[in-house]
Design an enzyme around this catalytic site. Structure first.
Site, PDB file in Angstrom:
ATOM      1  N   ASN A  61      -6.019   5.217   7.888  1.00 39.21           N
ATOM      2  CA  ASN A  61      -5.599   3.811   7.917  1.00 39.21           C
ATOM      3  C   ASN A  61      -6.372   3.050   6.852  1.00 39.21           C
ATOM      4  O   ASN A  61      -7.479   3.445   6.483  1.00 39.21           O
ATOM      5  CB  ASN A  61      -5.922   3.212   9.297  1.00 39.21           C
ATOM      6  CG  ASN A  61      -5.541   1.751   9.395  1.00 39.21           C
ATOM      7  OD1 ASN A  61      -4.433   1.355   9.014  1.00 39.21           O
ATOM      8  ND2 ASN A  61      -6.452   0.924   9.889  1.00 39.21           N
ATOM      9  N   HIS A  87      -7.888  -0.792   6.008  1.00 37.19           N
ATOM     10  CA  HIS A  87      -8.216  -2.078   6.647  1.00 37.19           C
ATOM     11  C   HIS A  87      -8.844  -2.992   5.596  1.00 37.19           C
ATOM     12  O   HIS A  87      -9.699  -2.549   4.827  1.00 37.19           O
ATOM     13  CB  HIS A  87      -9.189  -1.840   7.815  1.00 37.19           C
ATOM     14  CG  HIS A  87      -9.512  -3.088   8.552  1.00 37.19           C
ATOM     15  ND1 HIS A  87      -8.634  -3.697   9.427  1.00 37.19           N
ATOM     16  CD2 HIS A  87     -10.613  -3.887   8.521  1.00 37.19           C
ATOM     17  CE1 HIS A  87      -9.181  -4.797   9.909  1.00 37.19           C
ATOM     18  NE2 HIS A  87     -10.384  -4.934   9.367  1.00 37.19           N
ATOM     19  N   GLU A 111      -7.459  -2.378  -2.505  1.00 36.98           N
ATOM     20  CA  GLU A 111      -6.783  -1.466  -1.561  1.00 36.98           C
ATOM     21  C   GLU A 111      -5.873  -0.511  -2.318  1.00 36.98           C
ATOM     22  O   GLU A 111      -5.845   0.694  -2.051  1.00 36.98           O
ATOM     23  CB  GLU A 111      -5.945  -2.271  -0.548  1.00 36.98           C
ATOM     24  CG  GLU A 111      -6.765  -3.118   0.399  1.00 36.98           C
ATOM     25  CD  GLU A 111      -5.892  -3.821   1.438  1.00 36.98           C
ATOM     26  OE1 GLU A 111      -4.971  -3.199   1.966  1.00 36.98           O
ATOM     27  OE2 GLU A 111      -6.147  -5.007   1.710  1.00 36.98           O
ATOM     28  N   ASN A 147       0.835  -1.211   0.000  1.00 36.99           N
ATOM     29  CA  ASN A 147       0.000   0.000   0.000  1.00 36.99           C
ATOM     30  C   ASN A 147       0.868   1.260   0.000  1.00 36.99           C
ATOM     31  O   ASN A 147       0.515   2.258  -0.624  1.00 36.99           O
ATOM     32  CB  ASN A 147      -0.960  -0.008   1.190  1.00 36.99           C
ATOM     33  CG  ASN A 147      -2.181  -0.856   0.905  1.00 36.99           C
ATOM     34  OD1 ASN A 147      -3.029  -0.491   0.089  1.00 36.99           O
ATOM     35  ND2 ASN A 147      -2.258  -2.012   1.543  1.00 36.99           N
ATOM     36  N   ARG A 193       1.148  -1.660  15.118  1.00 40.32           N
ATOM     37  CA  ARG A 193       1.259  -1.266  16.526  1.00 40.32           C
ATOM     38  C   ARG A 193      -0.008  -0.528  16.927  1.00 40.32           C
ATOM     39  O   ARG A 193      -0.485   0.340  16.172  1.00 40.32           O
ATOM     40  CB  ARG A 193       2.441  -0.310  16.774  1.00 40.32           C
ATOM     41  CG  ARG A 193       3.796  -0.868  16.494  1.00 40.32           C
ATOM     42  CD  ARG A 193       4.161  -2.075  17.316  1.00 40.32           C
ATOM     43  NE  ARG A 193       4.253  -1.825  18.748  1.00 40.32           N
ATOM     44  CZ  ARG A 193       4.299  -2.787  19.658  1.00 40.32           C
ATOM     45  NH1 ARG A 193       4.231  -4.038  19.299  1.00 40.32           N
ATOM     46  NH2 ARG A 193       4.406  -2.496  20.930  1.00 40.32           N
ATOM     47  N   ARG A 219       5.056   2.017  25.447  1.00 40.17           N
ATOM     48  CA  ARG A 219       4.378   2.545  24.261  1.00 40.17           C
ATOM     49  C   ARG A 219       4.535   4.070  24.168  1.00 40.17           C
ATOM     50  O   ARG A 219       4.874   4.591  23.098  1.00 40.17           O
ATOM     51  CB  ARG A 219       2.902   2.131  24.310  1.00 40.17           C
ATOM     52  CG  ARG A 219       2.236   2.023  22.960  1.00 40.17           C
ATOM     53  CD  ARG A 219       0.827   1.487  23.100  1.00 40.17           C
ATOM     54  NE  ARG A 219       0.768   0.073  23.377  1.00 40.17           N
ATOM     55  CZ  ARG A 219       0.873  -0.886  22.449  1.00 40.17           C
ATOM     56  NH1 ARG A 219       1.039  -0.566  21.184  1.00 40.17           N
ATOM     57  NH2 ARG A 219       0.787  -2.144  22.782  1.00 40.17           N
TER      58      ARG A 219
END
Ligand code: GRF
Length: 220
Positions: free
Chosen positions: A113, A115, A180, A20, A97, A71
């Protein structure tokens, strides 16, 4: 050609293969694309996508999460790198993450993002296995703004593909991945140009984009 304002400085975050990322970087090479890829960051030193990014002249950086005690410490290093590169938009592309609410809120409506399912169905991992298990006839992918809850957030773009009787998780994943690669560059274009904006928790698109066609399934 569309009058060009300044291109939005965009970072792509990866953890693996980076296909991507490649689709976004290829789109960003065109003169009138409204985003410029200024940095590729991987949390994994061995991410295959890093090699491609380097070979194609993109600035790359490894911020290994294992080298940070917590984190927030990892995200502190991430934020420092993003600030140093004057990043305005983040595109997550297979970045594995989870982010803290503080980081997500800092990048609210500026971090997107992709998915591999038609959200809100099949959040999380193993989407294709679960889609086949559920017997759905249509699968697909979603680009969305990132919110604190994993795989939620205002939806910018979706594409659907048929699920075929002969499909395995591998063949379905390959068909979804092609979709995608088509929609992620379009979604980033819409966000970077200001043509996709959040109103409440929904996205308003202010201008028609390329018609990718409609889909009916079952296919054979
Ligand atoms: C893609 O299927 C993406 O939707 C998901 O992780 C995968 C990453 O693939 N978030 P790649 O690294 O972009 O090839």
């Amino acid at each position: 050609m569309r009058a060009m304002t300044t291109k939005k400085r965009t970072a792509i975050l990866i953890s693996g293969r980076g296909s991507n990322m490649q689709a976004l970087a290829a789109a960003a090479c065109t003169a009138d694309y409204p985003a410029k890829i200024v940095l590729v960051i991987s949390n994994r030193p061995d991410a295959a996508g890093l090699q491609w990014a380097k070979a194609n002249g993109l600035a790359t950086l490894v911020i290994d999460h294992k080298a940070h005690a917590s984190r927030p410490a990892f995200e502190g290093a991430l934020q420092q790198a993003l600030d140093a590169a004057k990043v305005e938009l983040i595109a997550l592309a297979g970045f594995m993450r989870l982010m803290t609410p503080a980081f997500v809120e800092h990048w609210r409506d500026r971090m997107i993002n992709i998915h591999p399912s038609l959200l809100p169905s099949f959040k999380g991992l193993h989407t294709h296995e679960r889609a086949l298990e559920a017997g759905v006839r249509i699968a697909g992918c979603t680009v969305h703004f990132v919110r604190t809850e994993t795989d939620t957030g205002p939806i910018i773009a979706q594409a659907a593909v048929p699920v075929l009787s002969s499909d395995t998780a591998t063949t379905l994943a390959a068909r979804v991945l092609e979709a995608e690669h088509r929609i992620y560059p379009i979604a980033l274009m819409l966000v970077a140009s200001g043509r996709a904006r959040c109103e409440g928790e929904k996205v308003i698109i202010s201008e028609r984009v390329t018609d990718l066609g409609s889909l009916f399934s079952p296919g054979v």
